[in-house]
Write a protein that holds these residues in place. Structure first.
Motif, PDB file in Angstrom:
ATOM      1  N   TRP A  46       1.427  -1.228   0.372  1.00  0.00           N
ATOM      2  CA  TRP A  46       0.325  -0.192  -0.417  1.00  0.00           C
ATOM      3  C   TRP A  46       0.567   1.224   0.237  1.00  0.00           C
ATOM      4  CZ3 TRP A  46       1.541   3.004   4.312  1.00  0.00           C
ATOM      5  CH2 TRP A  46       1.986   2.089   5.269  1.00  0.00           C
ATOM      6  N   PRO A  47       2.001   1.197  -0.139  1.00  0.00           N
ATOM      7  CA  PRO A  47       2.696   2.307   0.100  1.00  0.00           C
ATOM      8  C   PRO A  47       3.046   3.091  -0.557  1.00  0.00           C
ATOM      9  CG  PRO A  47       4.244   1.014   1.406  1.00  0.00           C
ATOM     10  CD  PRO A  47       2.607   0.118   0.797  1.00  0.00           C
ATOM     11  N   PRO A  48       2.665   4.428  -0.793  1.00  0.00           N
ATOM     12  CA  PRO A  48       2.587   4.986  -3.143  1.00  0.00           C
ATOM     13  C   PRO A  48       3.920   5.357  -3.300  1.00  0.00           C
ATOM     14  CG  PRO A  48       1.474   6.778  -0.523  1.00  0.00           C
ATOM     15  CD  PRO A  48       2.578   5.524  -0.039  1.00  0.00           C
ATOM     16  N   THR A  49       3.289   4.899  -4.841  1.00  0.00           N
ATOM     17  CA  THR A  49       4.403   4.787  -5.741  1.00  0.00           C
ATOM     18  C   THR A  49       3.936   5.926  -6.446  1.00  0.00           C
ATOM     19  OG1 THR A  49       3.341   3.630  -7.167  1.00  0.00           O
ATOM     20  CG2 THR A  49       4.385   2.259  -5.455  1.00  0.00           C
ATOM     21  N   TRP A  50       3.043   6.787  -6.915  1.00  0.00           N
ATOM     22  CA  TRP A  50       2.960   7.786  -7.623  1.00  0.00           C
ATOM     23  C   TRP A  50       2.549   9.182  -7.159  1.00  0.00           C
ATOM     24  CZ3 TRP A  50      -1.770  10.722  -8.787  1.00  0.00           C
ATOM     25  CH2 TRP A  50      -1.820  12.019  -9.430  1.00  0.00           C
ATOM     26  N   GLY A  51       2.759  10.187  -7.491  1.00  0.00           N
ATOM     27  CA  GLY A  51       3.208  11.444  -6.954  1.00  0.00           C
ATOM     28  C   GLY A  51       2.950  11.578  -5.566  1.00  0.00           C
ATOM     29  N   LEU A  52       4.331  11.453  -5.320  1.00  0.00           N
ATOM     30  CA  LEU A  52       4.846  11.231  -4.184  1.00  0.00           C
ATOM     31  C   LEU A  52       4.862  12.923  -3.360  1.00  0.00           C
ATOM     32  CD1 LEU A  52       5.146   8.624  -4.521  1.00  0.00           C
ATOM     33  CD2 LEU A  52       6.818   8.697  -2.874  1.00  0.00           C
ATOM     34  N   LYS A  53       5.260  13.994  -4.762  1.00  0.00           N
ATOM     35  CA  LYS A  53       5.393  14.933  -4.458  1.00  0.00           C
ATOM     36  C   LYS A  53       3.809  16.271  -4.213  1.00  0.00           C
ATOM     37  CE  LYS A  53      10.201  15.623  -6.525  1.00  0.00           C
ATOM     38  NZ  LYS A  53      10.610  16.582  -7.565  1.00  0.00           N
ATOM     39  N   LEU A  54       3.094  15.068  -4.218  1.00  0.00           N
ATOM     40  CA  LEU A  54       1.634  16.027  -4.451  1.00  0.00           C
ATOM     41  C   LEU A  54       0.575  15.589  -3.668  1.00  0.00           C
ATOM     42  CD1 LEU A  54       0.798  14.844  -7.921  1.00  0.00           C
ATOM     43  CD2 LEU A  54       1.140  16.806  -7.363  1.00  0.00           C
ATOM     44  N   PRO A  55      -0.243  16.154  -2.917  1.00  0.00           N
ATOM     45  CA  PRO A  55      -1.038  15.273  -1.496  1.00  0.00           C
ATOM     46  C   PRO A  55      -2.485  13.981  -2.069  1.00  0.00           C
ATOM     47  CG  PRO A  55      -1.939  17.311  -2.707  1.00  0.00           C
ATOM     48  CD  PRO A  55      -1.124  17.377  -3.303  1.00  0.00           C
ATOM     49  N   MET A  56      -2.392  14.167  -3.272  1.00  0.00           N
ATOM     50  CA  MET A  56      -3.109  12.803  -3.648  1.00  0.00           C
ATOM     51  C   MET A  56      -1.912  11.393  -3.821  1.00  0.00           C
ATOM     52  SD  MET A  56      -5.513  13.649  -3.287  1.00  0.00           S
ATOM     53  CE  MET A  56      -7.223  13.544  -3.474  1.00  0.00           C
ATOM     54  N   MET A  57      -1.135  11.208  -3.233  1.00  0.00           N
ATOM     55  CA  MET A  57      -0.257  10.051  -3.544  1.00  0.00           C
ATOM     56  C   MET A  57      -0.760   8.994  -3.577  1.00  0.00           C
ATOM     57  SD  MET A  57       2.476  10.968  -0.412  1.00  0.00           S
ATOM     58  CE  MET A  57       2.669  12.351  -0.333  1.00  0.00           C
ATOM     59  N   ILE A  58      -0.704   7.749  -4.365  1.00  0.00           N
ATOM     60  CA  ILE A  58      -1.494   6.776  -4.154  1.00  0.00           C
ATOM     61  C   ILE A  58      -0.070   5.639  -4.816  1.00  0.00           C
ATOM     62  CG2 ILE A  58      -4.027   7.627  -3.989  1.00  0.00           C
ATOM     63  CD1 ILE A  58      -4.014   7.288  -7.019  1.00  0.00           C
ATOM     64  N   PRO A  59      -0.750   3.989  -4.513  1.00  0.00           N
ATOM     65  CA  PRO A  59      -0.062   2.898  -4.640  1.00  0.00           C
ATOM     66  C   PRO A  59      -0.411   2.430  -6.091  1.00  0.00           C
ATOM     67  CG  PRO A  59      -0.706   2.102  -2.965  1.00  0.00           C
ATOM     68  CD  PRO A  59      -1.435   3.713  -3.506  1.00  0.00           C
ATOM     69  N   ILE A  60       0.005   2.934  -7.161  1.00  0.00           N
ATOM     70  CA  ILE A  60      -0.782   2.174  -8.613  1.00  0.00           C
ATOM     71  C   ILE A  60       0.519   1.762  -8.983  1.00  0.00           C
ATOM     72  CG2 ILE A  60      -2.676   3.898  -9.157  1.00  0.00           C
ATOM     73  CD1 ILE A  60      -0.668   5.275 -10.040  1.00  0.00           C
ATOM     74  N   ASP A  61       1.201   1.198  -8.900  1.00  0.00           N
ATOM     75  CA  ASP A  61       2.496   0.589  -9.658  1.00  0.00           C
ATOM     76  C   ASP A  61       2.744  -1.194  -8.775  1.00  0.00           C
ATOM     77  OD1 ASP A  61       4.124   2.904 -11.879  1.00  0.00           O
ATOM     78  OD2 ASP A  61       3.481   3.484  -9.970  1.00  0.00           O
ATOM     79  N   HIS A  62       2.800  -1.921  -9.564  1.00  0.00           N
ATOM     80  CA  HIS A  62       2.213  -3.072  -8.637  1.00  0.00           C
ATOM     81  C   HIS A  62       3.170  -4.554  -9.375  1.00  0.00           C
ATOM     82  CE1 HIS A  62      -0.152  -1.314  -6.108  1.00  0.00           C
ATOM     83  NE2 HIS A  62      -0.940  -1.126  -6.963  1.00  0.00           N
ATOM     84  N   VAL A  63       3.582  -5.698  -8.897  1.00  0.00           N
ATOM     85  CA  VAL A  63       3.954  -6.660  -9.197  1.00  0.00           C
ATOM     86  C   VAL A  63       3.007  -7.817  -8.706  1.00  0.00           C
ATOM     87  CG1 VAL A  63       5.578  -8.206  -9.809  1.00  0.00           C
ATOM     88  CG2 VAL A  63       6.278  -5.923  -9.669  1.00  0.00           C
ATOM     89  N   LEU A  64       2.076  -8.430  -9.251  1.00  0.00           N
ATOM     90  CA  LEU A  64       1.484 -10.284  -9.458  1.00  0.00           C
ATOM     91  C   LEU A  64       1.669 -11.448  -9.871  1.00  0.00           C
ATOM     92  CD1 LEU A  64      -0.199  -7.096  -9.922  1.00  0.00           C
ATOM     93  CD2 LEU A  64      -2.146  -8.580  -8.792  1.00  0.00           C
ATOM     94  N   THR A  65       1.724 -11.842  -8.502  1.00  0.00           N
ATOM     95  CA  THR A  65       2.572 -13.200  -9.332  1.00  0.00           C
ATOM     96  C   THR A  65       1.408 -14.080  -9.210  1.00  0.00           C
ATOM     97  OG1 THR A  65       2.949 -14.170  -7.244  1.00  0.00           O
ATOM     98  CG2 THR A  65       4.427 -12.710  -8.494  1.00  0.00           C
ATOM     99  N   LYS A  66       1.311 -15.488  -9.484  1.00  0.00           N
ATOM    100  CA  LYS A  66       0.774 -16.323  -9.527  1.00  0.00           C
ATOM    101  C   LYS A  66       1.334 -17.372  -9.629  1.00  0.00           C
ATOM    102  CE  LYS A  66      -3.068 -18.831 -11.879  1.00  0.00           C
ATOM    103  NZ  LYS A  66      -4.485 -18.113 -13.708  1.00  0.00           N
ATOM    104  N   ARG A  67       0.884 -18.860  -8.885  1.00  0.00           N
ATOM    105  CA  ARG A  67       0.960 -20.360  -8.850  1.00  0.00           C
ATOM    106  C   ARG A  67       2.633 -20.081  -8.051  1.00  0.00           C
ATOM    107  NH1 ARG A  67      -1.684 -20.795 -13.931  1.00  0.00           N
ATOM    108  NH2 ARG A  67      -3.263 -22.557 -14.006  1.00  0.00           N
ATOM    109  N   GLY A  68       2.313 -19.972  -6.964  1.00  0.00           N
ATOM    110  CA  GLY A  68       3.364 -19.967  -5.783  1.00  0.00           C
ATOM    111  C   GLY A  68       4.508 -19.534  -6.200  1.00  0.00           C
ATOM    112  N   LEU A  69       5.046 -18.722  -6.817  1.00  0.00           N
ATOM    113  CA  LEU A  69       5.303 -17.162  -6.624  1.00  0.00           C
ATOM    114  C   LEU A  69       5.270 -16.415  -5.105  1.00  0.00           C
ATOM    115  CD1 LEU A  69       6.071 -16.575 -10.462  1.00  0.00           C
ATOM    116  CD2 LEU A  69       7.187 -18.410  -9.152  1.00  0.00           C
ATOM    117  N   THR A  70       6.627 -16.113  -4.212  1.00  0.00           N
ATOM    118  CA  THR A  70       5.996 -15.684  -3.527  1.00  0.00           C
ATOM    119  C   THR A  70       6.881 -14.367  -3.210  1.00  0.00           C
ATOM    120  OG1 THR A  70       5.688 -17.379  -1.462  1.00  0.00           O
ATOM    121  CG2 THR A  70       6.570 -15.253  -0.710  1.00  0.00           C
TER     122      THR A  70
END
Length: 327
Positions: free
Chosen positions: A277-301
């Motif tokens: 959940w830590p923000p990745t976009w807009g860190l210089k703005l008040p509306m910073m949000i986490p929108i850059d991600h890596v997701l996995t499937k089938r046993g990858l942690t």
């Protein structure tokens, strides 16, 4: 008849002041409304747009709670407390989505995704940051023809690469040192935005890496295309054998409708020991949000997740270390 001019009409005084209590009440209504309307994302794009700001709602609703306690408004104390807890539990659900234990002894696979920003004036710093990370798979977003020369060090370092350099802020390039069996460019919507699909070999097993960058869901039409692209990727992933990684600037927070589609339809998840959940976009703005991600499937942690430093982009890079489950 008098020579004196008639007296000018005096303006009627208007009270333009706004009471502090009235302003606070308006903020209270707005904050609490956004919290609950944001939970209706599947019923409309505007509701889903409100869902992205859970981090902000926790803070604002906590301030509302303090205000309600000071004003001794019992009903508002109850509603604001429920709103704080509601937002907090949504965020906490993504604090740790995998346990530390249960990983195999294989060498960690390092994956980086980074929206470098098309008009970034500091390309050298951005590419230096990417090179120093030394990831096994790199996915760069918003690379156009102006980045062509700056990308040359990556072409030299990594034996396999696929580039779709676009002039409309949706160019994408992937680089890997893993053996690549094949690659393709998929386009899921009428906007024809590229998604790269790489079929790799990861320690003797097939691994599909998907790098993507859907458009921001701002407005009805764009939100529709954003959802269609994420739905298309989810459908693709649901039919893939073997291990799968999806990475990119998804323009999606962990708790929005598009992410729900990826997780439920595609069978993907964050599977992360570190919070996502830590923000990745807009860190210089008040509306910073986490929108850059890596997701996995089938046993990858994902055993480690790192947010990069500022290098001229409005995004920060996300680098993860992925291991196979020992089970």
């Amino acid at each position: 008849m008098s020579d004196d001019a008639p007296p000018a009409d005096k303006p009627i005084p208007v009270n333009k002041t706004v009471s502090l209590g009235g302003l606070c009440d308006a903020i209270v209504f707005f904050a609490l409304s956004c919290t609950w309307l944001g939970s209706l994302g599947r019923y409309g794009w505007l509701f889903d747009l409100l869902s992205h700001f859970r981090l902000h709602y926790v803070i604002v609703c906590a301030l509302v709670l303090i205000y309600a306690l000071i004003r001794r408004r019992t009903w508002l104390v109850l509603i604001s407390l429920i709103s704080v807890l509601w937002n907090a539990q949504i965020i906490h659900a993504f604090h740790q989505t995998s346990e530390v234990e249960g990983a195999s002894g294989d060498k960690a696979l390092r994956v980086m995704t980074f929206n470098v920003l098309t008009e970034n004036k500091n390309q050298t710093a951005a590419i230096t940051h990417v090179m120093q990370t030394d990831a096994d798979i790199i996915c760069l977003l918003e690379v156009d023809d102006s980045w062509r020369a700056s990308l040359e060090p990556l072409r030299i370092k990594y034996p396999h690469h696929v580039e779709e350099l676009s002039d409309v802020n949706f160019g994408i390039a992937c680089y890997t040192r893993l053996p690549m069996k094949s690659s393709e460019v998929r386009r899921f919507t009428v906007w024809w935005l590229p998604t790269l699909v790489l079929n790799l070999d990861h320690l003797g097993r097939p691994l599909t890496f998907i790098g993507t960058h859907p458009m921001p869901p701002m407005g009805g039409q764009r939100a529709h295309e954003w959802r269609d692209q994420l739905s298309g990727i989810a459908t693709l992933v649901s039919g893939l054998p073997g291990e799968v990684i999806v990475a990119g600037d998804l323009n999606a927070t962990p708790w929005c409708e598009g992410m729900r589609l990826l997780r439920e339809t595609g069978g993907l998840d964050f599977h992360s020991v570190d919070p996502v959940w830590p923000p990745t976009w807009g860190l210089k703005l008040p509306m910073m949000i986490p929108i850059d991600h890596v997701l996995t499937k089938r046993g990858l942690t994902i055993q480690k997740r790192t947010i990069g430093t500022e290098t001229g982009s409005d995004h920060r890079s996300v680098t993860v270390e992925i291991r196979r489950s020992s089970q």
